[in-house]
Design an enzyme around this catalytic site. Structure first.
Site, PDB file in Angstrom:
ATOM      1  N   ARG A  81      78.162 -22.912  51.850  1.00  0.00           N
ATOM      2  CA  ARG A  81      79.235 -22.144  51.216  1.00  0.00           C
ATOM      3  C   ARG A  81      80.685 -22.710  51.149  1.00  0.00           C
ATOM      4  NH1 ARG A  81      78.521 -15.812  52.579  1.00  0.00           N
ATOM      5  NH2 ARG A  81      79.659 -16.337  54.297  1.00  0.00           N
ATOM      6  N   LYS A 184      84.572 -17.776  49.013  1.00  0.00           N
ATOM      7  CA  LYS A 184      85.157 -16.804  49.957  1.00  0.00           C
ATOM      8  C   LYS A 184      86.623 -17.279  50.170  1.00  0.00           C
ATOM      9  CE  LYS A 184      83.624 -15.087  54.521  1.00  0.00           C
ATOM     10  NZ  LYS A 184      83.677 -13.426  54.099  1.00  0.00           N
ATOM     11  N   GLU A 220      80.132  -5.355  44.959  1.00  0.00           N
ATOM     12  CA  GLU A 220      79.984  -5.520  46.356  1.00  0.00           C
ATOM     13  C   GLU A 220      80.597  -4.329  46.950  1.00  0.00           C
ATOM     14  OE1 GLU A 220      79.927  -8.792  48.205  1.00  0.00           O
ATOM     15  OE2 GLU A 220      80.961 -10.124  46.851  1.00  0.00           O
TER      16      GLU A 220
HETATM   17  N1  PLP Z   1      80.757  -9.908  50.477  1.00  0.00           N
HETATM   18  C1  PLP Z   1      81.718 -10.221  50.737  1.00  0.00           C
HETATM   19  C2  PLP Z   1      83.022 -10.030  49.807  1.00  0.00           C
HETATM   20  C3  PLP Z   1      82.307 -10.689  52.268  1.00  0.00           C
HETATM   21  O1  PLP Z   1      83.490 -10.915  52.509  1.00  0.00           O
HETATM   22  C4  PLP Z   1      81.049 -11.050  53.126  1.00  0.00           C
HETATM   23  C5  PLP Z   1      81.221 -11.428  54.291  1.00  0.00           C
HETATM   24  O2  PLP Z   1      81.101 -12.452  54.678  1.00  0.00           O
HETATM   25  C6  PLP Z   1      79.535 -10.874  52.437  1.00  0.00           C
HETATM   26  C7  PLP Z   1      79.510 -10.218  51.064  1.00  0.00           C
HETATM   27  C8  PLP Z   1      78.663 -11.019  53.363  1.00  0.00           C
HETATM   28  O3  PLP Z   1      78.080 -12.498  53.421  1.00  0.00           O
HETATM   29  P1  PLP Z   1      77.717 -12.955  54.690  1.00  0.00           P
HETATM   30  O4  PLP Z   1      76.327 -12.316  54.973  1.00  0.00           O
HETATM   31  O5  PLP Z   1      77.287 -14.295  54.508  1.00  0.00           O
HETATM   32  O6  PLP Z   1      78.518 -12.665  55.941  1.00  0.00           O
HETATM   33  C1  COI Z   2      82.205 -11.355  57.365  1.00  0.00           C
HETATM   34  O1  COI Z   2      81.016 -10.635  57.322  1.00  0.00           O
HETATM   35  O2  COI Z   2      81.930 -12.427  58.018  1.00  0.00           O
HETATM   36  C2  COI Z   2      83.550 -11.462  56.630  1.00  0.00           C
HETATM   37  O3  COI Z   2      83.876 -12.285  56.459  1.00  0.00           O
HETATM   38  C3  COI Z   2      83.849 -10.026  56.461  1.00  0.00           C
HETATM   39  C4  COI Z   2      85.283  -9.788  56.874  1.00  0.00           C
HETATM   40  C5  COI Z   2      86.001  -9.374  58.125  1.00  0.00           C
HETATM   41  C6  COI Z   2      86.146 -10.503  55.763  1.00  0.00           C
END
Ligand code: PLP
Ligand code: COI
Length: 338
Positions: A81, A184, A220
């Site tokens: 990612r 991200k 989201e």
């Molecule tokens: N959506 C957003 C906008 C996020 O910042 C995050 C955090 O990382 C997620 C979803 C969840 O992604 P992940 O499960 O890879 O941490």
């Molecule tokens: C995460 O879940 O890793 C995130 O990045 C969420 C947040 C603290 C921005």
């Protein structure tokens, strides 16, 4: 010093650890990984990443298991990612093996900061990249600086795993359909901050963002993906502007393993009231079950009850069991660091 940390009462905050790791692409090649205890960046005033938001980050966790071993969760998926974020921001993507090596070394360097098993806390790993060329024009940035740092963390929402209150507010869109919502990029968080702050002031834990084109579909739930459960089915929205969550991907796999149907498709605001359970999922949020959703514009209120739903709880336990080494890691998600 790790010895002074109150492991059982950690929040989601920055705590200084032993070391962070730096790496740089100078336009031609990657540097070696450099370990430092310096928490600061000495940055030129015309650094492109600072002016034009050419930056992105990642978030993953390491856990001290029931067997005392430290497991890093799905680092290669975060590496991929990170690469897709780099691609969209015209930055040089870091190779998967270097990303994973950096995360593993970071956890080893900070092994005293991986919280004890009993605390239920973890070590959060934050990789961060930014375009570091010195320039004023807006163009591709050939130089990239990357930092990997860590912090021991407890639950993202104050008070641990509890039912969160969510508000649907159309005052801000998180990301455009052809924008950067699926990577991200730091800008996504900046562009949705105001509505997040407003929600907190109004007593909600999180904002539910809708699609920017029609404001009809769920995108989201704050900095986490959304899922709903109904009729033995795990449903999660599909959209080009949703961040592909590693946690959500894991939950879809675990849901399938448990015999649930899995659907990833557009989810309308109207469909929300048809779910038996709803939740937000992400690395920081893990699974945060949703207790209620209030729509500011229609004044519709959905109550999912006062108890965490059985499917959300089963999914939470299945995920935690793998992360803490209590269940077999059938999908090879964990790297044993030590
Ligand atoms: N959506 C957003 C906008 C996020 O910042 C995050 C955090 O990382 C997620 C979803 C969840 O992604 P992940 O499960 O890879 O941490
Ligand atoms: C995460 O879940 O890793 C995130 O990045 C969420 C947040 C603290 C921005």
């Amino acid at each position: 010093m790790a010895a002074k940390i109150d492991w059982n009462n950690l929040g989601f905050d920055y705590i200084k650890t032993n070391a962070n790791i730096r790496c740089r692409f100078d336009g031609k090649k990657w540097s070696q990984l450099a370990i430092t205890d310096d928490e600061y960046i000495h940055m030129h005033i015309a650094t492109m990443g600072l002016h034009y938001g050419i930056m992105a980050f990642e978030g993953l966790k390491a856990f001290r298991g029931v067997d005392g071993k430290v497991r890093l969760f799905r680092a290669a998926d975060n590496a991929r990612r990170f690469q897709s974020s780099a691609y969209k921001l015209c930055l040089e993507p870091m190779p998967t093996d270097v990303f994973v090596e950096a995360c593993v070394r970071l956890v080893k360097e900070n092994i005293d900061f991986v919280p004890p098993y009993e605390s239920g806390a973890s070590l959060y790993v934050r990789p961060l990249m930014y375009g570091s060329q010195i320039a004023i024009g807006v163009h591709r940035c050939p130089e990239v600086d990357i930092i990997f740092f860590a912090s021991p963390v407890g639950p993202y929402f104050k008070g641990g795993m509890h039912l969160i209150k969510v508000v649907i507010d159309r005052m801000q869109d998180r990301a455009a359909p052809r924008g950067t919502g699926d990577i991200k990029a730091g800008g996504n968080y900046a562009s949705s901050l105001l509505s997040g702050e407003k929600a907190h002031e109004m007593g909600y834990d999180n904002v539910m963002y809708l699609d920017a084109a029609q404001h009809r579909f769920i995108e989201e739930c704050g900095a986490a993906n959304f899922f709903g459960i109904k009729n033995g089915t795990y449903v999660t929205p599909a959209s080009p502007s949703i961040l592909p969550s590693v946690t959500n991907d894991s939950l879809r796999t675990l849901a399938h393993d448990m015999g649930l149907n899995v659907e990833q498709r557009p989810v309308t605001v109207e469909e929300l009231k048809t779910f038996e359970e709803a939740g937000a999922c992400g690395t920081a949020a893990v699974i945060s079950p949703i207790g209620s959703i209030y729509d500011i514009d229609t004044q519709e209120y959905i109550d999912y009850g006062k108890k965490i739903g059985p499917v959300s709880l089963a999914l939470y336990n299945a995920l935690r069991d793998i992360q803490y080494g209590r269940a077999e890691d059938k999908h090879n998600w964990c790297i044993i660091v030590e």
